[in-house]
Design an enzyme around this catalytic site. Sequence first.
Site, PDB file in Angstrom:
ATOM      1  N   ASP A  29       0.801  -1.212   0.133  1.00 19.97           N
ATOM      2  CA  ASP A  29       0.024  -0.011   0.076  1.00 19.97           C
ATOM      3  C   ASP A  29       1.068   1.177  -0.041  1.00 19.97           C
ATOM      4  O   ASP A  29       2.239   1.116   0.266  1.00 19.97           O
ATOM      5  CB  ASP A  29      -0.956   0.238   1.325  1.00 19.97           C
ATOM      6  CG  ASP A  29      -1.774   1.280   1.396  1.00 19.97           C
ATOM      7  OD1 ASP A  29      -2.432   1.366   0.346  1.00 19.97           O
ATOM      8  OD2 ASP A  29      -1.838   1.787   2.321  1.00 19.97           O
ATOM      9  N   SER A  30       0.202   2.253  -0.206  1.00 19.09           N
ATOM     10  CA  SER A  30       0.910   3.537  -0.198  1.00 19.09           C
ATOM     11  C   SER A  30       1.633   3.804   1.337  1.00 19.09           C
ATOM     12  O   SER A  30       2.482   4.718   1.541  1.00 19.09           O
ATOM     13  CB  SER A  30       0.064   4.858  -0.448  1.00 19.09           C
ATOM     14  OG  SER A  30      -0.961   4.951   0.329  1.00 19.09           O
ATOM     15  N   HIS A  78      -7.045   2.960   3.868  1.00 20.70           N
ATOM     16  CA  HIS A  78      -6.783   3.681   4.983  1.00 20.70           C
ATOM     17  C   HIS A  78      -8.066   3.889   5.758  1.00 20.70           C
ATOM     18  O   HIS A  78      -8.075   3.986   7.189  1.00 20.70           O
ATOM     19  CB  HIS A  78      -6.278   5.179   4.838  1.00 20.70           C
ATOM     20  CG  HIS A  78      -4.965   5.220   4.295  1.00 20.70           C
ATOM     21  ND1 HIS A  78      -4.255   4.678   3.325  1.00 20.70           N
ATOM     22  CD2 HIS A  78      -3.770   5.526   4.973  1.00 20.70           C
ATOM     23  CE1 HIS A  78      -2.944   4.663   3.369  1.00 20.70           C
ATOM     24  NE2 HIS A  78      -2.576   5.342   4.216  1.00 20.70           N
ATOM     25  N   GLU A  99      -2.538   9.119   7.917  1.00 23.14           N
ATOM     26  CA  GLU A  99      -1.108   8.700   8.062  1.00 23.14           C
ATOM     27  C   GLU A  99      -0.507   9.879   9.146  1.00 23.14           C
ATOM     28  O   GLU A  99       0.434   9.412   9.553  1.00 23.14           O
ATOM     29  CB  GLU A  99      -0.332   9.440   6.566  1.00 23.14           C
ATOM     30  CG  GLU A  99      -0.630   8.307   5.611  1.00 23.14           C
ATOM     31  CD  GLU A  99       0.108   7.127   5.642  1.00 23.14           C
ATOM     32  OE1 GLU A  99       1.342   7.040   6.380  1.00 23.14           O
ATOM     33  OE2 GLU A  99      -0.314   5.834   5.255  1.00 23.14           O
ATOM     34  N   CYS A 120      -4.234  -1.651  -1.899  1.00 20.43           N
ATOM     35  CA  CYS A 120      -4.142  -0.189  -2.265  1.00 20.43           C
ATOM     36  C   CYS A 120      -5.181   0.181  -3.331  1.00 20.43           C
ATOM     37  O   CYS A 120      -4.772  -0.295  -4.572  1.00 20.43           O
ATOM     38  CB  CYS A 120      -2.669   0.300  -2.586  1.00 20.43           C
ATOM     39  SG  CYS A 120      -2.833   2.148  -2.942  1.00 20.43           S
ATOM     40  N   CYS A 125     -10.637   2.691   0.106  1.00 20.26           N
ATOM     41  CA  CYS A 125      -9.452   3.138   0.210  1.00 20.26           C
ATOM     42  C   CYS A 125      -9.319   2.483   1.441  1.00 20.26           C
ATOM     43  O   CYS A 125      -9.579   2.489   2.413  1.00 20.26           O
ATOM     44  CB  CYS A 125      -9.172   4.726   0.354  1.00 20.26           C
ATOM     45  SG  CYS A 125      -7.633   5.276   1.102  1.00 20.26           S
TER      46      CYS A 125
HETATM   47  N1  DGL Z   1      -4.581   3.237   0.911  1.00 22.37           N
HETATM   48  C1  DGL Z   1      -4.638   3.551  -0.449  1.00 22.37           C
HETATM   49  C2  DGL Z   1      -6.114   3.450  -1.131  1.00 22.37           C
HETATM   50  O1  DGL Z   1      -6.406   2.330  -0.981  1.00 22.37           O
HETATM   51  C3  DGL Z   1      -4.072   4.955  -0.868  1.00 22.37           C
HETATM   52  C4  DGL Z   1      -4.015   6.131  -0.219  1.00 22.37           C
HETATM   53  C5  DGL Z   1      -3.237   7.178  -0.553  1.00 22.37           C
HETATM   54  O2  DGL Z   1      -1.966   6.948  -0.573  1.00 22.37           O
HETATM   55  O3  DGL Z   1      -3.912   8.411  -1.034  1.00 22.37           O
HETATM   56  O4  DGL Z   1      -6.179   3.997  -2.090  1.00 22.37           O
END
Ligand code: DGL
Length: 266
Positions: free
Chosen positions: A10-11, A189, A154, A73, A187
């Site tokens: 993931d990011s 996150h 984050e 991600c 997402c």
């Molecule tokens: N967690 C990621 C997603 O599912 C990326 C979030 C990001 O870095 O903007 O899209």
Amino acid sequence: MDDRPIGIFDSGVGGLTSINAFSEVLPSESILYFGDTARAPYGSKSPETVRSFSREIGQFLINAGAKILVAACNTSSATALDYLRECFPGMIVQGIIEPCAEQIAEECTAEDRIGIIATPVTVNSRAYNTEIAKHNPDLRVFSEACPDFVPMIESGAFESKTMETAIQHHIGRMVDECGINVLVLGCTHYPIIRDKIESLFPDLRIIDPSVALAKKTRQLLQEEGMLASDWPGWRRFYASDLSPRFLNVIERLGIKGDYSLERHRL
Ligand code: DGL
């Protein structure tokens, strides 16, 4: 049997929200996780940049011995899957959007009004709309980009007033203007703030794609005869910037069992 680890990325901290699902659905599998915390968020960058970062992570995980690449991600899944498959022929590359779209199509009907919250890159790609329509073109889908969520998550500001205001703003708009009754956390996150969302919008049915992703991965490994032997797998988490926030998220998610943690710059 194939005892090499599954490579999940993931990011940043977001993909950690799928770790418990993987441990439950695939308890014998070992996991290598890479979170690109030094370069997150991806969701406000260009698709080209997301593709190039995803390739670097894929190469790292393959060099580290991964038998399959799993993009936990949505942003990378929306933009980089085909590219990763081209870059790494012979490697199975699985994204999170396709299994989630299958789950939505199974669980929702034409009566539902489905809201997808995601990053700007994911929303602009219309990947959810396309995948859901393949299964059921009658489903009504509405999307909302929430560019402010990931930077706040984050930075560890889960409980802040600003986070609450942003949730009210984005999801409230979808409830008021689109009449959504189902909310997809598009997402990885966002499950970190799921309790906050549920407390502000208790009537929404929430879909978190993690379990669907883990089950899809199990199905692929089964089909390819690549499941691990029947013993508990190990977990190794890498982050490109290792700060106490990473540990905070692990704690907040209640990630069970042992794991090791290392910083790795790409
Ligand atoms: N967690 C990621 C997603 O599912 C990326 C979030 C990001 O870095 O903007 O899209």
